[in-house]
Design a protein around this motif. Structure first.
Motif, PDB file in Angstrom:
ATOM      1  N   GLN A   1      -9.702   2.565   5.925  1.00  0.00           N
ATOM      2  CA  GLN A   1      -9.951   1.430   5.050  1.00  0.00           C
ATOM      3  C   GLN A   1     -11.391   0.965   5.219  1.00  0.00           C
ATOM      4  OE1 GLN A   1      -7.246  -1.872   5.555  1.00  0.00           O
ATOM      5  NE2 GLN A   1      -7.650  -2.593   3.469  1.00  0.00           N
ATOM      6  N   ALA A   2     -12.136   0.985   4.134  1.00  0.00           N
ATOM      7  CA  ALA A   2     -13.492   0.468   4.102  1.00  0.00           C
ATOM      8  C   ALA A   2     -13.461  -0.990   3.654  1.00  0.00           C
ATOM      9  CB  ALA A   2     -14.355   1.293   3.157  1.00  0.00           C
ATOM     10  N   PRO A   3     -14.493  -1.789   3.990  1.00  0.00           N
ATOM     11  CA  PRO A   3     -14.510  -3.194   3.587  1.00  0.00           C
ATOM     12  C   PRO A   3     -14.345  -3.360   2.086  1.00  0.00           C
ATOM     13  CG  PRO A   3     -16.223  -2.787   5.193  1.00  0.00           C
ATOM     14  CD  PRO A   3     -15.655  -1.443   4.825  1.00  0.00           C
ATOM     15  N   GLY A   4     -13.429  -4.233   1.694  1.00  0.00           N
ATOM     16  CA  GLY A   4     -13.188  -4.497   0.287  1.00  0.00           C
ATOM     17  C   GLY A   4     -12.398  -3.430  -0.441  1.00  0.00           C
ATOM     18  N   LYS A   5     -11.949  -2.412   0.274  1.00  0.00           N
ATOM     19  CA  LYS A   5     -11.207  -1.317  -0.337  1.00  0.00           C
ATOM     20  C   LYS A   5      -9.755  -1.304   0.138  1.00  0.00           C
ATOM     21  CE  LYS A   5     -15.011   0.255  -2.231  1.00  0.00           C
ATOM     22  NZ  LYS A   5     -15.654   1.469  -1.666  1.00  0.00           N
ATOM     23  N   GLU A   6      -8.904  -0.644  -0.635  1.00  0.00           N
ATOM     24  CA  GLU A   6      -7.523  -0.458  -0.232  1.00  0.00           C
ATOM     25  C   GLU A   6      -7.431   0.595   0.862  1.00  0.00           C
ATOM     26  OE1 GLU A   6      -6.176  -3.390  -2.564  1.00  0.00           O
ATOM     27  OE2 GLU A   6      -4.843  -2.150  -1.352  1.00  0.00           O
ATOM     28  N   ARG A   7      -6.417   0.466   1.690  1.00  0.00           N
ATOM     29  CA  ARG A   7      -6.174   1.470   2.701  1.00  0.00           C
ATOM     30  C   ARG A   7      -5.776   2.781   2.017  1.00  0.00           C
ATOM     31  NH1 ARG A   7      -3.115  -0.300   8.084  1.00  0.00           N
ATOM     32  NH2 ARG A   7      -4.829  -1.793   7.794  1.00  0.00           N
ATOM     33  N   GLU A   8      -6.408   3.888   2.416  1.00  0.00           N
ATOM     34  CA  GLU A   8      -6.167   5.151   1.756  1.00  0.00           C
ATOM     35  C   GLU A   8      -5.712   6.221   2.737  1.00  0.00           C
ATOM     36  OE1 GLU A   8      -9.526   6.996  -0.093  1.00  0.00           O
ATOM     37  OE2 GLU A   8     -10.820   6.806   1.669  1.00  0.00           O
ATOM     38  N   PHE A   9      -4.922   7.132   2.221  1.00  0.00           N
ATOM     39  CA  PHE A   9      -4.389   8.240   2.984  1.00  0.00           C
ATOM     40  C   PHE A   9      -5.480   9.235   3.329  1.00  0.00           C
ATOM     41  CE2 PHE A   9      -2.746  12.639   2.459  1.00  0.00           C
ATOM     42  CZ  PHE A   9      -1.985  12.714   3.618  1.00  0.00           C
ATOM     43  N   VAL A  10      -5.434   9.752   4.552  1.00  0.00           N
ATOM     44  CA  VAL A  10      -6.363  10.787   4.994  1.00  0.00           C
ATOM     45  C   VAL A  10      -5.618  12.088   5.290  1.00  0.00           C
ATOM     46  CG1 VAL A  10      -8.052  11.477   6.731  1.00  0.00           C
ATOM     47  CG2 VAL A  10      -7.994   9.106   5.915  1.00  0.00           C
ATOM     48  N   ALA A  11      -4.644  12.040   6.199  1.00  0.00           N
ATOM     49  CA  ALA A  11      -3.926  13.247   6.595  1.00  0.00           C
ATOM     50  C   ALA A  11      -2.648  12.876   7.320  1.00  0.00           C
ATOM     51  CB  ALA A  11      -4.791  14.139   7.492  1.00  0.00           C
ATOM     52  N   THR A  12      -1.664  13.776   7.291  1.00  0.00           N
ATOM     53  CA  THR A  12      -0.419  13.612   8.032  1.00  0.00           C
ATOM     54  C   THR A  12       0.026  14.962   8.571  1.00  0.00           C
ATOM     55  OG1 THR A  12       0.343  11.672   6.786  1.00  0.00           O
ATOM     56  CG2 THR A  12       2.033  12.984   7.870  1.00  0.00           C
ATOM     57  N   VAL A  13       0.622  14.966   9.744  1.00  0.00           N
ATOM     58  CA  VAL A  13       1.236  16.152  10.326  1.00  0.00           C
ATOM     59  C   VAL A  13       2.698  15.837  10.615  1.00  0.00           C
ATOM     60  CG1 VAL A  13       0.456  15.524  12.654  1.00  0.00           C
ATOM     61  CG2 VAL A  13       1.095  17.895  12.154  1.00  0.00           C
ATOM     62  N   ASN A  14       3.593  16.776  10.314  1.00  0.00           N
ATOM     63  CA  ASN A  14       5.005  16.515  10.516  1.00  0.00           C
ATOM     64  C   ASN A  14       5.371  16.577  11.999  1.00  0.00           C
ATOM     65  OD1 ASN A  14       5.061  19.300  11.018  1.00  0.00           O
ATOM     66  ND2 ASN A  14       6.973  19.613   9.885  1.00  0.00           N
ATOM     67  N   TRP A  15       6.649  16.346  12.303  1.00  0.00           N
ATOM     68  CA  TRP A  15       7.078  16.180  13.695  1.00  0.00           C
ATOM     69  C   TRP A  15       6.828  17.410  14.550  1.00  0.00           C
ATOM     70  CZ3 TRP A  15      10.703  19.444  15.777  1.00  0.00           C
ATOM     71  CH2 TRP A  15      11.450  20.207  14.882  1.00  0.00           C
TER      72      TRP A  15
ATOM     73  N   GLU B   1       8.227  14.625   2.161  1.00  0.00           N
ATOM     74  CA  GLU B   1       6.911  15.153   1.850  1.00  0.00           C
ATOM     75  C   GLU B   1       6.276  14.439   0.666  1.00  0.00           C
ATOM     76  OE1 GLU B   1       9.946  17.873  -0.169  1.00  0.00           O
ATOM     77  OE2 GLU B   1       9.702  16.831   1.739  1.00  0.00           O
ATOM     78  N   LEU B   2       7.090  13.770  -0.147  1.00  0.00           N
ATOM     79  CA  LEU B   2       6.592  12.999  -1.270  1.00  0.00           C
ATOM     80  C   LEU B   2       6.134  11.598  -0.859  1.00  0.00           C
ATOM     81  CD1 LEU B   2       9.329  13.924  -3.908  1.00  0.00           C
ATOM     82  CD2 LEU B   2       7.120  15.034  -3.533  1.00  0.00           C
ATOM     83  N   LEU B   3       6.372  11.233   0.401  1.00  0.00           N
ATOM     84  CA  LEU B   3       6.118   9.877   0.864  1.00  0.00           C
ATOM     85  C   LEU B   3       4.989   9.767   1.880  1.00  0.00           C
ATOM     86  CD1 LEU B   3       9.854   8.874   1.479  1.00  0.00           C
ATOM     87  CD2 LEU B   3       8.531   8.604  -0.625  1.00  0.00           C
ATOM     88  N   VAL B   4       4.492  10.881   2.385  1.00  0.00           N
ATOM     89  CA  VAL B   4       3.586  10.835   3.531  1.00  0.00           C
ATOM     90  C   VAL B   4       2.258  10.165   3.236  1.00  0.00           C
ATOM     91  CG1 VAL B   4       4.630  12.840   4.634  1.00  0.00           C
ATOM     92  CG2 VAL B   4       2.702  13.158   3.065  1.00  0.00           C
ATOM     93  N   SER B   5       1.859  10.081   1.973  1.00  0.00           N
ATOM     94  CA  SER B   5       0.584   9.478   1.620  1.00  0.00           C
ATOM     95  C   SER B   5       0.676   7.979   1.339  1.00  0.00           C
ATOM     96  CB  SER B   5      -0.027  10.178   0.401  1.00  0.00           C
ATOM     97  OG  SER B   5       0.760   9.964  -0.755  1.00  0.00           O
ATOM     98  N   LEU B   6       1.860   7.399   1.495  1.00  0.00           N
ATOM     99  CA  LEU B   6       2.088   6.001   1.149  1.00  0.00           C
ATOM    100  C   LEU B   6       2.058   5.133   2.402  1.00  0.00           C
ATOM    101  CD1 LEU B   6       5.030   6.572  -1.363  1.00  0.00           C
ATOM    102  CD2 LEU B   6       2.586   6.425  -1.856  1.00  0.00           C
ATOM    103  N   PRO B   7       1.060   4.254   2.549  1.00  0.00           N
ATOM    104  CA  PRO B   7       0.952   3.467   3.782  1.00  0.00           C
ATOM    105  C   PRO B   7       2.195   2.649   4.105  1.00  0.00           C
ATOM    106  CG  PRO B   7      -1.065   3.285   2.493  1.00  0.00           C
ATOM    107  CD  PRO B   7      -0.062   3.998   1.625  1.00  0.00           C
ATOM    108  N   TYR B   8       2.863   2.101   3.077  1.00  0.00           N
ATOM    109  CA  TYR B   8       3.998   1.218   3.332  1.00  0.00           C
ATOM    110  C   TYR B   8       5.227   1.948   3.841  1.00  0.00           C
ATOM    111  CZ  TYR B   8       5.081   2.719  -1.483  1.00  0.00           C
ATOM    112  OH  TYR B   8       5.313   3.453  -2.624  1.00  0.00           O
ATOM    113  N   GLU B   9       5.211   3.270   3.846  1.00  0.00           N
ATOM    114  CA  GLU B   9       6.324   4.040   4.389  1.00  0.00           C
ATOM    115  C   GLU B   9       6.262   4.150   5.915  1.00  0.00           C
ATOM    116  OE1 GLU B   9       8.522   4.668   0.946  1.00  0.00           O
ATOM    117  OE2 GLU B   9       9.004   5.219   3.007  1.00  0.00           O
TER     118      GLU B   9
END
Length: 129
Positions: free
Chosen positions: A39-53, A107-115
């Motif tokens: 998250q940059a100042p004034g910006k929304e939190r954005e997805f970067v990367a995820t690795v599964n279990w 896998e459809l949810l990994v980019s969503l911060p609220y998950e």
């Protein structure tokens, strides 16, 4: 115990590299997917990367593909984000997150911060031009 603790942020020139680490507390186990957001100042939190279990599947934002690599070591309960070829637009606070996804279509949810239920305090990454 804090659930997640990030480290490794800092100041680097464009084209340089940094490696971020995220150590999970004992109550977060290898069953959790681990993600990185920024998250940059004034910006929304954005997805970067995820690795599964298991560490066998990864997802990346288009903006970091080919430059960033996410990995995990379940014996250490630690996730990593290796960042190469850094650009000024990568400047942000980077957050580690964890979630034990139970949805078979997770896998459809990994980019969503609220998950994600667990978050670290963030570590600052600044890339100068």
């Amino acid at each position: 115990q804090e659930p997640l603790v990030e480290s490794g942020g800092g100041l680097v020139q464009a084209g340089g590299s940094l490696r971020l680490s995220c150590v999970a507390s004992g109550r977060i186990f290898g069953s959790h997917a681990m993600g990185w957001f920024r998250q940059a100042p004034g910006k929304e939190r954005e997805f970067v990367a995820t690795v599964n279990w298991s560490g066998g599947t990864t997802w990346y934002a288009d903006s970091v593909k080919g430059r960033f690599t996410i990995s995990r070591d379940n014996n250490k309960n630690t996730a990593y984000l290796q960042m190469n070829s850094l650009k000024p637009e990568d400047t942000a606070v980077y957050y580690c997150a964890a979630e034990r996804f139970l949805d078979p279509d997770y896998e459809l949810l990994v980019s969503l911060p609220y998950e994600y239920d667990y978050w670290g305090q963030g570590t600052q990454v600044t890339v100068s031009s």
